[in-house]
Motif scaffolding. Sequence first.
Motif, PDB file in Angstrom:
ATOM      1  N   LYS A  47       0.836  -1.211   0.000  1.00 52.38           N
ATOM      2  CA  LYS A  47       0.000   0.000   0.000  1.00 52.38           C
ATOM      3  C   LYS A  47       0.867   1.255   0.000  1.00 52.38           C
ATOM      4  N   VAL A  50       2.400   1.711  -3.493  1.00 60.65           N
ATOM      5  CA  VAL A  50       1.407   2.093  -4.509  1.00 60.65           C
ATOM      6  C   VAL A  50       0.982   3.552  -4.330  1.00 60.65           C
ATOM      7  N   GLU A  51       0.847   4.000  -3.102  1.00 64.40           N
ATOM      8  CA  GLU A  51       0.501   5.413  -2.859  1.00 64.40           C
ATOM      9  C   GLU A  51       1.529   6.338  -3.496  1.00 64.40           C
ATOM     10  N   ALA A  53       3.534   5.511  -6.038  1.00 62.07           N
ATOM     11  CA  ALA A  53       3.450   5.344  -7.494  1.00 62.07           C
ATOM     12  C   ALA A  53       2.315   6.173  -8.068  1.00 62.07           C
ATOM     13  N   ILE A 206       0.432  -4.207  -7.657  1.00 60.03           N
ATOM     14  CA  ILE A 206       0.952  -2.844  -7.826  1.00 60.03           C
ATOM     15  C   ILE A 206       0.358  -2.192  -9.078  1.00 60.03           C
ATOM     16  N   SER A 207       0.497  -2.854 -10.216  1.00 61.87           N
ATOM     17  CA  SER A 207       0.055  -2.225 -11.468  1.00 61.87           C
ATOM     18  C   SER A 207      -1.462  -2.096 -11.531  1.00 61.87           C
ATOM     19  N   SER A 209      -3.786  -2.005  -9.021  1.00 61.66           N
ATOM     20  CA  SER A 209      -4.334  -1.018  -8.081  1.00 61.66           C
ATOM     21  C   SER A 209      -3.935   0.400  -8.484  1.00 61.66           C
ATOM     22  N   THR A 210      -2.718   0.559  -9.010  1.00 60.81           N
ATOM     23  CA  THR A 210      -2.292   1.879  -9.480  1.00 60.81           C
ATOM     24  C   THR A 210      -3.172   2.352 -10.624  1.00 60.81           C
ATOM     25  N   GLN A 213      -6.604   3.316  -9.453  1.00 64.43           N
ATOM     26  CA  GLN A 213      -6.535   4.609  -8.769  1.00 64.43           C
ATOM     27  C   GLN A 213      -6.393   5.766  -9.765  1.00 64.43           C
TER      28      GLN A 213
END
Length: 272
Positions: A47, A50-51, A53, A206-207, A209-210, A213
């Motif tokens: 988390k 990712v924030e 990124a 990672i990819s 959820s990014t 977002q």
Amino acid sequence: MSFNKITEQDSNYNHLEKMSLEELLININQEDQTVPFAIEKAIPQIKALVEQAVGNLKKGGRLFYIGSGTSGRLGIVDASECPPTFGVPHDLVIGIIAGGDSAIRQAVEFAEDSIEQGWKDLQAYHISNNDIVVGIAASGTTPYVIGALKKCNENKIITGCITCNQNSPLAQIAKYPIEVVVGPEFVTGSSRMKAGTAQKLVLNMISTSTMIQLGHVRGNKMVDMQLSNNKLVDRGIKMVMKELNLSENEAQKLLDKYQSVRLAIKNYRIEN
């Protein structure tokens, strides 16, 4: 702090060559089932990365994955799937592997041992402090990756990592480390197995959820996907049909016109 390389410890199984084929498959599968539980423990670390990124990509930055061998290949796979899946430019998520593109198919001897080459490879992309660099190394000791992240830190570029050993040199250098401790491999030291599976799953997280977002998914659909083959065109037609309650023929005409699920839906609603 002492560093214990769990990925190199002896397998929990012995005399593999004496096992029946069924025993081999069952035991490999049992080991694989432990991977998601190891990842679950690392969700706070994922988390945090990712924030960072999402924040950097919103500012116009890029996400880099850098690794060697299996780790490098996994990063390249994840990066290469972002444009067709989410409709983003090919240079938004970039995978770099020690030894260059030829190392994707065939191991390049000693490529991972250069402490300077990783940074040189990043510089070829005119890397800046808008970007974020994630080093991938199951062992957490790969000089190519460690050297790259050290130079990134010196140049105020945000760094993260994915590794399968706790308190590794790589995790200590990365500002946002992700440590997924999957334990010894079924075949001692074969980190393409559980460690590779863990890295692949984390990269998916990672990819995906990014990109969610960043607005590239609507509901649960890939509305920005590239319509680059018949399967994806068919999927796009079905998305438009369902979203707008249209016939297949009507949906296909819309998609042909706008060449984008998102634009087809948006413009239909504007016009109707």
